[in-house]
Design a protein around this motif. Sequence first.
Motif, mmCIF file in Angstrom:
data_model
loop_
_atom_site.group_PDB
_atom_site.id
_atom_site.type_symbol
_atom_site.label_atom_id
_atom_site.label_comp_id
_atom_site.label_asym_id
_atom_site.label_seq_id
_atom_site.Cartn_x
_atom_site.Cartn_y
_atom_site.Cartn_z
ATOM 1 N N GLN A 154 2.777 -4.788 6.008
ATOM 2 C CA GLN A 154 1.844 -3.799 6.564
ATOM 3 C C GLN A 154 2.526 -2.863 7.564
ATOM 4 O OE1 GLN A 154 -1.493 -3.398 5.663
ATOM 5 N NE2 GLN A 154 -0.890 -4.787 4.019
ATOM 6 N N GLY A 213 -2.296 10.266 4.528
ATOM 7 C CA GLY A 213 -2.679 9.103 3.730
ATOM 8 C C GLY A 213 -2.155 9.209 2.316
ATOM 9 N N ASP A 245 2.618 5.963 8.808
ATOM 10 C CA ASP A 245 1.475 6.581 9.450
ATOM 11 C C ASP A 245 1.882 7.192 10.791
ATOM 12 O OD1 ASP A 245 -1.252 7.092 9.372
ATOM 13 O OD2 ASP A 245 -1.622 5.487 10.822
ATOM 14 N N THR A 281 1.622 8.508 2.263
ATOM 15 C CA THR A 281 1.878 7.081 2.439
ATOM 16 C C THR A 281 1.578 6.335 1.149
ATOM 17 O OG1 THR A 281 1.224 7.291 4.741
ATOM 18 C CG2 THR A 281 1.353 5.064 3.858
ATOM 19 N N PHE A 282 0.474 6.685 0.483
ATOM 20 C CA PHE A 282 0.121 5.990 -0.754
ATOM 21 C C PHE A 282 1.180 6.210 -1.827
ATOM 22 C CE2 PHE A 282 -1.818 5.894 -4.965
ATOM 23 C CZ PHE A 282 -2.258 4.582 -4.980
ATOM 24 N N ARG A 315 -8.923 -6.223 0.516
ATOM 25 C CA ARG A 315 -9.679 -5.693 1.645
ATOM 26 C C ARG A 315 -10.822 -6.586 2.090
ATOM 27 N NH1 ARG A 315 -7.100 -2.021 4.323
ATOM 28 N NH2 ARG A 315 -9.095 -1.347 5.174
ATOM 29 N N ALA A 355 2.955 10.899 8.382
ATOM 30 C CA ALA A 355 2.677 11.109 6.963
ATOM 31 C C ALA A 355 1.173 11.068 6.728
ATOM 32 C CB ALA A 355 3.369 10.030 6.137
ATOM 33 N N PHE A 363 3.101 2.851 -0.683
ATOM 34 C CA PHE A 363 2.239 1.812 -1.232
ATOM 35 C C PHE A 363 2.439 1.649 -2.746
ATOM 36 C CE2 PHE A 363 -1.792 -0.110 -2.526
ATOM 37 C CZ PHE A 363 -1.926 -1.107 -1.574
ATOM 38 N N LEU A 418 3.499 0.577 6.256
ATOM 39 C CA LEU A 418 2.424 1.573 6.190
ATOM 40 C C LEU A 418 2.180 2.149 7.583
ATOM 41 C CD1 LEU A 418 -0.026 -0.416 3.900
ATOM 42 C CD2 LEU A 418 1.729 1.208 3.229
ATOM 43 N N LEU A 419 2.237 1.275 8.579
ATOM 44 C CA LEU A 419 2.033 1.687 9.965
ATOM 45 C C LEU A 419 3.122 2.672 10.383
ATOM 46 C CD1 LEU A 419 -0.114 0.760 11.925
ATOM 47 C CD2 LEU A 419 1.559 -0.788 12.957
#
Lengths: 292, 269
Positions: free
Chosen positions: A186, A199, A193, A202-203, A100, A197, A207, A189-190
């Motif tokens: 990425q 967070g 999203d 998604t995790f 990050r 879904a 992820f 994840l998009l």
Amino acid sequence: MTRVETTHAWRGHDQRLGRAAMTFLLFLPALIFLAVWFVWPLGQLILLSFQGEDGAFAAYQEILTSEVFRIVFFNTLKLAVLVTIICTILAYPAAWLLTRVKGFWFSIALYCILVPFWISILVRTFSWMLLLERSGPVNNFLITLGVTDQPLKLLFNDLGVYIGMVHVLLPYAVLPIYSSMLKIDQRLLLASDSLGASGRTTFFKIFLPLTLPGVTAGATFVFLLALGFYITPALLGGPHNLTAAMLIDSFVNERLVWPLAAAASVILLVIVLVVLAVTSRFVSLGSSVVVK
Amino acid sequence: MRRFKPSSQALTQIAGAVVLAFLVMPIFAVVPASFNQASFIKIPPEELSLQWYSAFIEDRGWMSSLFNSIRVALLTTAIALVIGTLAALGVERLPKRMRPFVIGAVLSPLIVPVIMISIALYYVTRSIGLYGTVTGLALSHALICVPFVLLNVSVSLQRLDPNLARAASGLGARPGYVFRTVTLPAIWPGVASGGAFAFVLSFDEVVISLFIAGYGAKTLPVKLWEQIRVEFTPVAAVGSTLILTFTVVLFILTRLSARKRNSAAEGSQ
């Protein structure tokens, strides 16, 4: 011009032979070195493990049937498993932080992982001895905070061993997890999203599963290193924090029973090889090593 | 883009930062302890002094262990560089599918538990008279250093365009000349960082040294180990600070040369 012609004439069969010989010559020093200084000593030790006074398998029998040895091996496995779990849990947010931050803060975060790799395990362990002492800074801090009114015993027991081992082995878990996080596309994840879904979903559905190869590789490194650990448990632990490595040391230096030491280390090696064989079926450990 | 909740993102980042602080902060506890004035260890020290540094310098045991460490690390680096660099050049000439096996063979000493390598070498070095010698210890350290030299040099070799060497030999240069003028300058950064790695690994190594060094080649980490098993003295903190300094200086040097190398590569593009 003659020189070019000779190079041309040199090509073909002869050159291929010369090339193979040259490649072999480049490997020769490594080959001799590994044969004399690695294969031969280990071979001698393995032979020694079968030279007990009461028959070929006497040493193995003594180790596998004795209560004391069983307890030590069980404690070593338990320590390695728990340290692996703690390291993996702590490494996950640290690896995520690395993905990050950018620029200056990224360099700082990366150095926090890389510098400990380079620094002597003995020095790091000694630092913890000074910090965790009865009158050390950690105890003083806890007393100032009012957590406790008298110094806690943080050293020469399980707690000290766990703190020290986690600290020493944590970087080995962070790097493979970090590199598996970098590889995540990425757009997945998009997509998750935009399909609505949460967070959390998604995790856990996208992820986390995608980082499992990194988690497995990191956990394997930590587990294997923890299994053979000697310095940190010997310095931070108490009398009952005996590990397999310390047991082998006492066989060699105090009791002078070489067949037992040899057999115990062969058992340790077999455990290591089994773990490697199992995990390498799931993840390519080699590609995680190169990240280092 | 939403993806993960901002609050849980912030929490994870804080957790990550705490973990990173846990990794780095404790390492340097020995430094203030070494500048202590009192004869017992206190962090942070009430009064600063260099008296334990002079005690270290005046102590023959500590000083000879420091010199032994430097001797062993230099010899280890030389051995590991020769063996590892040549092997890396050999790997580069192999067909791609054979490479993992050869690299695996060279890396295999890293898989075997260090305690097992230590007692095996202890057993063998005693029988051939290399126990307690600088040579015996350096050869033993080289076992765990060669893999890192191989990996570092291989990385630079992969960046090298093989056409350069081909062009040089096509223009009539002999293999030795091609190696000196084309290959070696190109892989030099890998050789340098592999060498730095080997030096630090050897300088820091404890377990193998505890078994092989004996009295004749007692290194600084072995001396430190013997000392802190008995009691914590400020002189032990001085010894630790010296080990730390060597490592940090080498680390900074390799980082600086890596940065120089990267900016040079960007400039040429």
